[in-house]
Motif scaffolding. Structure first.
Motif, short mmCIF file in Angstrom:
data_model
loop_
_atom_site.label_atom_id
_atom_site.label_comp_id
_atom_site.label_asym_id
_atom_site.label_seq_id
_atom_site.Cartn_x
_atom_site.Cartn_y
_atom_site.Cartn_z
N PRO A 291 49.40 43.37 42.99
CA PRO A 291 49.47 42.71 41.69
C PRO A 291 50.83 42.81 41.01
O PRO A 291 51.15 42.01 40.13
CB PRO A 291 48.40 43.46 40.87
CG PRO A 291 48.23 44.78 41.55
CD PRO A 291 48.46 44.50 43.01
N SER A 292 51.65 43.74 41.43
CA SER A 292 52.96 43.92 40.80
C SER A 292 53.99 42.93 41.32
O SER A 292 55.06 42.75 40.71
CB SER A 292 53.47 45.34 41.03
OG SER A 292 53.68 45.58 42.41
N SER A 293 53.70 42.28 42.43
CA SER A 293 54.70 41.39 43.03
C SER A 293 54.31 39.92 43.00
O SER A 293 55.18 39.04 42.93
CB SER A 293 54.96 41.80 44.48
OG SER A 293 53.78 41.69 45.26
N SER A 294 53.01 39.62 43.05
CA SER A 294 52.60 38.22 43.14
C SER A 294 51.14 38.08 42.74
O SER A 294 50.33 38.99 42.98
CB SER A 294 52.80 37.70 44.56
OG SER A 294 52.29 36.39 44.71
N PRO A 295 50.76 36.93 42.15
CA PRO A 295 49.35 36.70 41.82
C PRO A 295 48.51 36.31 43.03
O PRO A 295 47.29 36.20 42.92
CB PRO A 295 49.41 35.56 40.80
CG PRO A 295 50.65 34.80 41.17
CD PRO A 295 51.62 35.85 41.65
N VAL A 296 49.16 36.07 44.17
CA VAL A 296 48.44 35.70 45.38
C VAL A 296 48.56 36.80 46.42
O VAL A 296 49.45 37.65 46.34
CB VAL A 296 48.96 34.36 45.97
CG1 VAL A 296 48.79 33.23 44.98
CG2 VAL A 296 50.43 34.49 46.39
#
Length: 499
Positions: free
Chosen positions: A176-181
């Motif tokens: 979750p800290s890098s991308s919503p996917v």
């Protein structure tokens, strides 16, 4: 000179076929094809299902992660290199064929000014059925052999795409800290892009169209269906023990939203992928340029339209999220916000309510708590869509409450202020929120703030003006009847000219 070009084509057939035979032997392509066919059959028979792990990714239910073949013949990196070699062979074949056809056409044009006997000498001993108008073979030995070779290319390519996407789905992870996917989205579309650019580099329309259709088939079975399966099992696969139940449900929500994000971004990536390869197509060298480009473009349009399947599943997923998780919490939210709030007020009560704004503060706190996890996790597009659906439910619930509430003039003024404040607050949560969704409530507020029931005639029928009434005659009378200070008989006898 035309005769020299014909002899060059004949000699190239002999030499190129010899080179291709040596290539096939050196790369052990026939053995690889046999092993790949066996593996493809095994993939078709493999009905492994996937469960959801705590990060929302898929793992085989079997403890064995993946039965990757240890056969060096079909090692993925080696197969990828073989595909690039095959694409280059096809590309060079097309370039050579295009070159000699162009030169032969120029020579044939020059012969138009020569006696027919000269042209007959050039074509002497040749069957005109197999030659084009430029005196060159319509289908040379090289062309036929490369066509056979590209059949092998398609088999290897299909296997490699299937295995690569299958692996991307198995090692899928979410941070979750890098991308919503989750990671599978970028991985899968990198695989598709590489395969698409490689097949375009063959300059063979048949190969390109076959590759695109293969990618669509694999996308549906190995990618889209996986998301659909995850969505159907996420809320049934969590730990149901009492102590961990709440945490498990919250994690399941996150996992579900990650799948929705994957669908949203995948639909966008489909469009971007086509845009990225358009230049490769227009700059390609095609034997029949207009016809080939048209054929490829039509196939690419089908590929781009595949994004509609992502959107359809996404819409279904968002609707399920609303109906099963959020909708049941809307009514309690209003009940809590309206606790000790009334709309039959004396002047001093109105002034006190104007300062306290209890309903507005409670409602905003409730909505903030309700949508916080969705705002943090969903993509912007998904969150905006979710808010649109949620507001539909909220306005419907609010309308039901209002139609069961009694008002006086001060109360009507208070409701109008509450409504305007809530519309402003919800608009700050989502930039795309349409104020049209509050039209019925705004019209209810307008009716409740009439000085007397007969004011309806200033807004109805021929005097409607720019107002498009969403309320029926019956509903208008029902709303006006909510005012305690309006005469019930007068309201009942109102006869608006038209609805």
């Amino acid at each position: 000179m035309l005769r020299v070009i014909q002899r060059l084509q004949e000699e190239s057939d002999i030499q190129s076929i010899t080179i291709i035979d040596r290539f096939l032997k050196a790369r052990k392509l026939e053995s690889k094809l046999v092993e790949i066919q066996v593996q493809l059959i095994a993939i078709m028979r493999n009905n492994t299902t996937y469960s959801i792990n705590k990060t929302g990714t898929s793992n085989p239910q079997s403890p064995q992660i993946d039965q990757e073949s240890t056969n060096p013949l079909i090692e993925p990196r080696q197969l990828d290199a073989n595909l690039h070699e095959l694409s280059l062979i096809s590309q060079r074949s097309v370039l050579f064929t295009s070159f000699i056809n162009e030169r032969a056409s120029d020579e044939m044009d020059n012969l138009e000014s020569i006696q027919q006997t000269e042209k007959d000498l050039v074509m002497k001993g040749k069957d005109n059925r197999f030659y084009g108008s430029n005196g060159i073979l319509l289908s040379s030995g090289l062309t036929k052999r490369v066509k056979e070779l590209m059949s092998s290319y398609l088999v290897i390519d299909e296997y490699l795409i299937k295995k690569s996407i299958d692996k991307a789905m198995k090692i899928d992870d979410y941070d979750p800290s890098s991308s919503p996917v989750s990671t599978c989205v970028d991985d899968v579309f990198f695989i598709l892009k590489a395969a698409l650019k490689r097949c375009i580099s063959t300059y063979d329309p048949e190969v390109i169209c076959s590759t695109v259709k293969t990618e669509m088939k694999i996308l549906e079975i190995g990618y889209l269906n996986q998301f659909q399966q995850r969505m159907s099992t996420i809320f049934t696969s969590h730990d149901t023990s009492g102590r961990n139940l709440e945490r498990a449900i919250e994690q399941a929500k996150v996992n579900y939203m990650v799948v929705l994000n994957n669908l949203d971004v995948s639909a966008d990536y489909m469009h971007r992928l086509i845009k990225e390869v358009e230049t490769d197509i227009t700059k390609g060298i095609w034997l029949n340029e207009d016809e080939d480009i048209q054929k490829i473009s039509e196939t690419m349009k089908e590929f781009e339209d595949f994004s509609d399947k992502f959107k359809q599943l996404l819409q279904t997923g968002l609707q399920q999220l609303i109906n099963q998780i959020l909708k049941p919490r809307v009514r309690p939210l209003f009940q809590e916000a309206y606790k000790e709030v009334k709309y039959v007020l004396e002047e001093d009560e109105y002034n006190e309510a104007d300062i306290d704004e209890r309903f507005i503060k409670r409602f905003c706190r409730g909505v903030e708590k309700l949508v916080q996890i969705y705002k943090q996790t969903l993509t912007e597009n998904n969150f905006n869509t979710l808010m649109e659906l949620l507001v539909d439910i909220m306005t419907a619930q609010w309308e039901r409450i209002i139609l069961q509430t009694r008002f006086n003039q001060y109360g009507a003024l208070r409701f109008d202020k509450d409504l305007r404040s809530i519309i402003h607050y919800l608009s700050t949560l989502s930039e795309w929120l349409s104020r049209d969704k509050f039209t019925r409530l705004n019209q209810i507020a307008t009716l409740l703030n009439f000085e007397e029931p007969t004011e309806i005639y200033d807004f109805w029928g021929n005097k409607t003006g720019s107002i498009s009434w969403r309320l029926t005659v019956t509903e208008v009378k029902k709303v006006l009847a909510l005012r305690l200070d309006f005469d019930a008989d007068e309201v009942a006898n109102l006869l608006p000219k038209s609805n």
